[in-house]
Design an enzyme around this catalytic site. Structure first.
Site, mmCIF file in Angstrom:
data_model
loop_
_atom_site.group_PDB
_atom_site.id
_atom_site.type_symbol
_atom_site.label_atom_id
_atom_site.label_comp_id
_atom_site.label_asym_id
_atom_site.label_seq_id
_atom_site.Cartn_x
_atom_site.Cartn_y
_atom_site.Cartn_z
ATOM 1 N N THR A 83 0.812 -1.223 0.000
ATOM 2 C CA THR A 83 0.000 0.000 0.000
ATOM 3 C C THR A 83 0.845 1.274 0.000
ATOM 4 O O THR A 83 0.608 2.183 -0.793
ATOM 5 C CB THR A 83 -0.944 0.007 1.212
ATOM 6 O OG1 THR A 83 -1.825 -1.117 1.121
ATOM 7 C CG2 THR A 83 -1.765 1.285 1.263
ATOM 8 N N ASN A 104 5.599 -0.799 3.550
ATOM 9 C CA ASN A 104 4.703 -0.180 4.536
ATOM 10 C C ASN A 104 5.469 0.125 5.812
ATOM 11 O O ASN A 104 5.086 0.997 6.594
ATOM 12 C CB ASN A 104 3.530 -1.105 4.843
ATOM 13 C CG ASN A 104 2.531 -1.171 3.707
ATOM 14 O OD1 ASN A 104 2.460 -0.271 2.870
ATOM 15 N ND2 ASN A 104 1.763 -2.245 3.659
#
Length: 545
Positions: A83, A104
């Site tokens: 992400t 992340n």
């Protein structure tokens, strides 16, 4: 005679030069959209578009595809596909090797601890008393398209909203006017002092409405009759995880019983996307985004698709239902933009931050490649090997993102060659089931990988943030001990192939199957807006043809 001829030649050249400059000036336009809307759908594989197509309505995904431009062969060109790196690549137009977002989280040697991608202990939380508000883009090492828009005009507004902090902070960039993310301890959207000293009145009022509480206590049943979800597995399979006191992962899901924390459940349901959609509409109205001729930017990240996908897997009815509901949310948001900004006055792009692998247990049951890599056992055996080879010591400092972080200070103290130790570790790890290949920081630092999967790993490498030895797992394999649910992070197509749709202002209708990559998005928008390119971007723009 010669003087007359020379004079005529100078006049002719001047006329021709002036004509050329006028033509160039005509090609430089100040015409811009009133609003750019960047939409990132967390964990959306490209194949979900054709898979669910017949169940979508006409005004959501189908509107973007049928009236906009679709890049059907769009990929991430680096690893890891997570992400944080995904949002950073979309908005900086470059890869982790340049923008610094290598995961992340990663192991930070300077503090001998993990570093969360947007953590910043120097800022103060805004709208909360907890450390959920101590976030900023401090770790982002290159500018974003939103930074460049703000630099071009300080009057342009940039607002980013997401359930996840990293889904708001990274798109907002360093100069954003507001980044807002969800605090599941109180059901409010919060920010940090990087952006503001206190939440704006409209955000306080939105929080007090209690929409998060309402959505967190809903009963989640299927949008359509459950027998119509023919594109998905049966409702009850052994590949899905359960929540709360559920005995089986089947509909209906009583969200209010998921957790003692009454505000968490909305994140792991399609209603988290609805919450973000409503917040985006509030931002458009109260920040007056797109209300004048100065281009504004709204960044929207829909994260609940990721939470649902992790828990239930890509072939679950839960995931399909989440996308059918997101389709309705997109239609509502686009309709709202039509009313507030005007159709044709705004431009939308929609993509994803990564894809996802099928649940490995399901792959194995289907006799497809897949499995589970027991990294805890592997690291224990690696530590024993290093102790036997070099003497007793804490040679492995950390294991994160399928990367081994060695104690470089200890290696230097023992007067060992770091390159040789890396090579020995890389060779040792090849024996374990599920390992396809290994590579070292030395190779990524000093050699050039021009193509293939090792080039993707190199684009995700930064010496002072990445590990010493990389492990590449085989296709379909996960670094996990859990036989339900799934994840992502690899260089395989299921993790890299994601949608890329453009729609609205100056976007032609059409599609292409030519391969494109995520870092092309930001420089393309810069070119369309006629503003500076993000600092780290190689400036490879998309062709709408």
């Amino acid at each position: 005679m010669k003087n007359i001829s020379l004079t005529l030649l100078i006049i002719l050249i001047g006329v021709q030069t002036g004509w050329s400059q006028d033509q160039d000036a005509k090609n430089i336009t100040t015409d811009r959209p009133k609003l750019v809307v960047g939409i990132v759908v967390d964990q959306m594989r490209y194949d979900y578009l054709p898979l669910y197509w017949d169940k979508f309505k006409n005004n959501g995904f189908k509107r973007l595809v049928n009236k906009g431009f679709s890049f059907t062969n769009n990929h991430f060109n680096y690893v890891p596909t997570y992400t944080g790196p995904g949002h950073a690549a979309v908005y900086t137009g470059t890869t982790p090797s340049v923008n610094g977002i290598v995961g992340n989280s990663w192991y930070d040697r300077s503090i001998d601890d993990g570093m969360y991608v947007v953590a910043d202990s120097t800022v103060q939380p805004v709208g909360t008393d907890g450390d959920t508000g101590q976030m900023s883009p401090h770790n982002l090492l290159s500018t974003t398209i939103t930074d460049e828009l703000k630099s071009a005009s300080s009057e342009s507004k940039v607002v980013a909203v997401s359930i996840k902090d990293r889904g708001a902070v990274l798109p907002a960039g360093h100069l954003g006017d507001g980044a807002y993310w969800y605090d599941d301890t109180n059901g409010h959207f919060v920010s940090s002092s990087w952006y503001m000293s206190e939440l704006p009145t409209w955000m306080k009022e939105f929080n007090e409405r209690g929409l998060a509480r309402e959505l967190s206590n809903k009963t989640w049943n299927t949008l359509l009759p459950i027998e119509q979800y023919t594109e998905s597995n049966p409702d009850d399979t052994p590949y899905e995880g359960t929540s709360g006191d559920e005995e089986k992962p089947v509909f209906p899901h009583e969200l209010g019983e998921y957790s003692e924390d009454e505000y968490w459940a909305v994140k792991g349901s399609p209603f988290g996307n609805t919450l973000i959609k409503e917040l985006a509409k509030e931002a458009v109205q109260h920040e007056q985004l797109g209300s004048d001729e100065i281009t504004d930017f709204l960044a929207v990240s829909f994260s609940s698709t990721d939470y649902v996908g992790h828990q239930y897997g890509p072939h679950s009815i839960e995931l399909q239902d989440t996308y059918l509901r997101l389709d309705r949310d997109l239609a509502d948001l686009l309709s709202y933009l039509d009313q507030k900004v005007g159709e044709g006055n705004y431009m939308v792009f929609l993509t994803s931050d990564h894809g996802v692998v099928d649940v490995p247990a399901e792959l194995k049951d289907k006799n497809l490649p897949g499995g589970y890599f027991d990294s805890d056992t592997v690291i224990d055996q690696l530590s024993s090997f290093l102790n036997e080879t070099y003497g007793s010591g804490a040679w492995v400092e950390d294991y994160t993102n399928q990367q081994i972080y060695l104690d470089r200070e200890l290696i230097a103290t023992e007067e060992l060659s770091l390159k040789q130790v890396q090579d020995n570790v890389a060779d040792f790890l090849l024996q374990f089931e599920g390992v396809k290949s290994t590579n070292t920081a030395y190779n990524f630092q000093y050699k050039s990988f021009d193509h293939g999967q090792q080039a993707m790993y190199q684009r995700g490498f930064m010496y002072d943030r990445s590990g010493d030895v990389y492990i590449q797992l085989k296709s379909g394999w996960l670094d996990s001990n859990y036989p339900t649910g799934t994840s992502h992070g690899s260089p395989y197509n299921y993790d890299t192939h994601v949608p890329l749709l453009f729609y609205g202002w100056n976007v032609p209708q059409g599609s292409t199957g030519r391969k494109t990559v995520i870092p092309q998005i930001a420089p393309t928008i810069s070119t369309m807006l006629n503003i500076a390119l993000p600092s780290g971007s190689p400036a490879n723009v998309l062709q709408f043809k």
